[in-house]
Design a protein around this motif. Structure first.
Motif, PDB file in Angstrom:
ATOM      1  N   UNK A  38       3.072   5.753  -3.016  1.00 26.40           N
ATOM      2  CA  UNK A  38       4.217   6.558  -3.443  1.00 26.40           C
ATOM      3  C   UNK A  38       4.271   6.674  -4.958  1.00 26.40           C
ATOM      4  N   UNK A  39       4.042   5.582  -5.647  1.00 24.55           N
ATOM      5  CA  UNK A  39       4.047   5.612  -7.108  1.00 24.55           C
ATOM      6  C   UNK A  39       2.940   6.504  -7.632  1.00 24.55           C
ATOM      7  N   UNK A  40       1.791   6.403  -7.018  1.00 24.82           N
ATOM      8  CA  UNK A  40       0.643   7.206  -7.441  1.00 24.82           C
ATOM      9  C   UNK A  40       0.915   8.694  -7.220  1.00 24.82           C
ATOM     10  N   UNK A  41       1.452   9.048  -6.069  1.00 23.97           N
ATOM     11  CA  UNK A  41       1.754  10.445  -5.764  1.00 23.97           C
ATOM     12  C   UNK A  41       2.774  11.012  -6.746  1.00 23.97           C
ATOM     13  N   UNK A  42       3.798  10.231  -7.087  1.00 23.49           N
ATOM     14  CA  UNK A  42       4.806  10.684  -8.042  1.00 23.49           C
ATOM     15  C   UNK A  42       4.205  10.878  -9.429  1.00 23.49           C
ATOM     16  N   UNK A  71       0.832  -1.204   0.000  1.00 17.62           N
ATOM     17  CA  UNK A  71       0.000   0.000   0.000  1.00 17.62           C
ATOM     18  C   UNK A  71       0.868   1.255   0.000  1.00 17.62           C
ATOM     19  N   UNK A  72       1.931   1.252   0.797  1.00 17.65           N
ATOM     20  CA  UNK A  72       2.847   2.398   0.829  1.00 17.65           C
ATOM     21  C   UNK A  72       3.540   2.584  -0.518  1.00 17.65           C
ATOM     22  N   UNK A  73       3.985   1.476  -1.110  1.00 15.54           N
ATOM     23  CA  UNK A  73       4.679   1.556  -2.395  1.00 15.54           C
ATOM     24  C   UNK A  73       3.742   2.059  -3.488  1.00 15.54           C
ATOM     25  N   UNK A  74       2.527   1.550  -3.522  1.00  3.51           N
ATOM     26  CA  UNK A  74       1.563   1.969  -4.542  1.00  3.51           C
ATOM     27  C   UNK A  74       1.198   3.432  -4.340  1.00  3.51           C
TER      28      UNK A  74
END
Length: 57
Positions: free
Chosen positions: A39-43, A34-37
């Motif tokens: 972060x990717x989404x925010x970027x 969830x954290x990785x997804x």
């Protein structure tokens, strides 16, 4: 926690030994994903900012 951090905290010299004594549970893997997804989404949002205003010349 990253593997190298777990190894250091436990005082092991190899990840193989750490893996023998520690295991990642489903809930912690879910949080990592969830954290990785997130972060990717925010970027991706930051990278896709589009200026709808035409440039003035």
């Amino acid at each position: 926690m990253p593997d190298d951090a777990r190894t250091a905290v436990m005082g092991h010299t190899s990840i193989a030994m750490t893996m023998r004594y520690t295991h990642r549970d489903t809930a912690s893997l879910g949080r990592l994903m969830a954290d990785a997804i997130s972060s990717l989404h925010d970027d991706a949002i930051d990278a896709e900012i589009i200026d709808d205003e035409p440039e003035e010349t």
